[in-house]
Design an enzyme around this catalytic site. Structure first.
Site, PDB file in Angstrom:
ATOM      1  N   SER A  90       5.038   7.211   2.453  1.00  0.00           N
ATOM      2  CA  SER A  90       5.713   5.846   3.038  1.00  0.00           C
ATOM      3  C   SER A  90       5.055   4.266   1.807  1.00  0.00           C
ATOM      4  CB  SER A  90       4.993   4.999   4.291  1.00  0.00           C
ATOM      5  OG  SER A  90       5.496   6.220   5.269  1.00  0.00           O
ATOM      6  N   ASN A  97       1.268  -1.033   0.037  1.00  0.00           N
ATOM      7  CA  ASN A  97       0.146  -0.029  -0.075  1.00  0.00           C
ATOM      8  C   ASN A  97       0.584   1.838   0.429  1.00  0.00           C
ATOM      9  OD1 ASN A  97      -2.283   1.162   0.078  1.00  0.00           O
ATOM     10  ND2 ASN A  97      -1.617   2.181   2.818  1.00  0.00           N
ATOM     11  N   ASP A 147      -2.653   0.646   8.059  1.00  0.00           N
ATOM     12  CA  ASP A 147      -1.421   1.241   8.204  1.00  0.00           C
ATOM     13  C   ASP A 147      -0.489   1.569   8.842  1.00  0.00           C
ATOM     14  OD1 ASP A 147      -2.659   2.827   6.008  1.00  0.00           O
ATOM     15  OD2 ASP A 147      -3.545   4.437   7.406  1.00  0.00           O
ATOM     16  N   HIS A 195       1.132   5.522   1.720  1.00  0.00           N
ATOM     17  CA  HIS A 195      -0.274   6.235   2.167  1.00  0.00           C
ATOM     18  C   HIS A 195       0.700   7.039   2.470  1.00  0.00           C
ATOM     19  CE1 HIS A 195      -2.585   7.588   6.021  1.00  0.00           C
ATOM     20  NE2 HIS A 195      -1.540   7.964   6.654  1.00  0.00           N
TER      21      HIS A 195
END
Ligand code: GAR
Length: 207
Positions: free
Chosen positions: A142, A113, A151, A115
């Protein structure tokens, strides 16, 4: 370990503009990374990223979360579709749904992912405004492996962006986004080269 030669198959999940998707498509097309986007899955019918995918000749799938009564049934449909493309890596690129632990556990180690904050700072939403409100001097983005903690997974790469006097959330977001488009393809490229893994809850790069 021998370097893989065939392109790493990717499935990319989006909810919005898809500018990170575009950066990955472009990096694949230019040969910067040895990967190929097999499908783009989106939960919003109006997402511009769907058009980006179509323009690149990539298969798109719409799974509208509003058509599902709960998170798990939505995720089960996502899993069915994702698995049908046999991805080596599942890439969340602005996918704005919370995923069930069952989903995350199914793909853990091959699910990443991006973020828009310097994790572990500012998990969740409205990160740019929160960084400004907190009086932070630096902000950023990040890329991380996804784990069941929202997260909270181990970071792969971050880019730092200064917060300038007079910055509003939009100006800051734009500067962060420019960095996103550099570091996300880089992380995908490392994974495609077999250099990146998740081991015992930690990111390993070149061991
Ligand atoms: C990006 O800024 C990404 O970091 C963020 O959504 C935006 C998507 O932009 N992701 C999150 O906030 C995930 N929690 P894009 O659709 O243009 O790639």
């Amino acid at each position: 370990m021998a370097k893989p030669t065939s392109p790493l198959p990717l499935v990319v999940l989006i909810s919005g503009s898809g500018s990170n998707l575009q950066a990955i498509i472009d990096a694949c097309a230019s040969g910067q990374i040895n990967a190929e986007v097999r499908a783009v899955i989106c939960n919003r019918p109006d997402a511009y990223g769907l058009e980006r995918a179509r323009n690149a000749g990539i298969t798109t799938q719409l799974v509208n979360h509003r058509d599902f009564s709960d998170r798990r049934s939505f995720d089960i449909e996502l899993e069915r579709l994702i698995d049908s493309y046999h991805p080596g890596l599942v890439v969340l690129a602005g996918f704005m749904r919370i995923l069930t632990p069952e989903f995350v556990n199914r793909y853990m180690g091959r699910l990443i992912n991006i973020h828009p904050s310097l994790l572990p700072n500012f998990q969740g939403l409205h990160t740019h405004q929160r960084a400004i409100d907190a009086g932070a001097k630096e902000h950023g983005v990040s890329v991380h492996f996804v784990t069941p903690e929202l997260d909270g997974g181990p970071v792969i790469i971050r880019a730092v962006v200064p917060i300038l006097d007079g910055d509003d959330a939009e100006a800051l977001a734009q500067r962060v986004l420019t960095q996103e488009h550099i570091i996300y393809p880089k992380a995908v490229g490392w994974y495609a080269e077999g250099r990146l893994s998740l081991k015992e809850g930690q990111t390993l790069l070149d061991g």
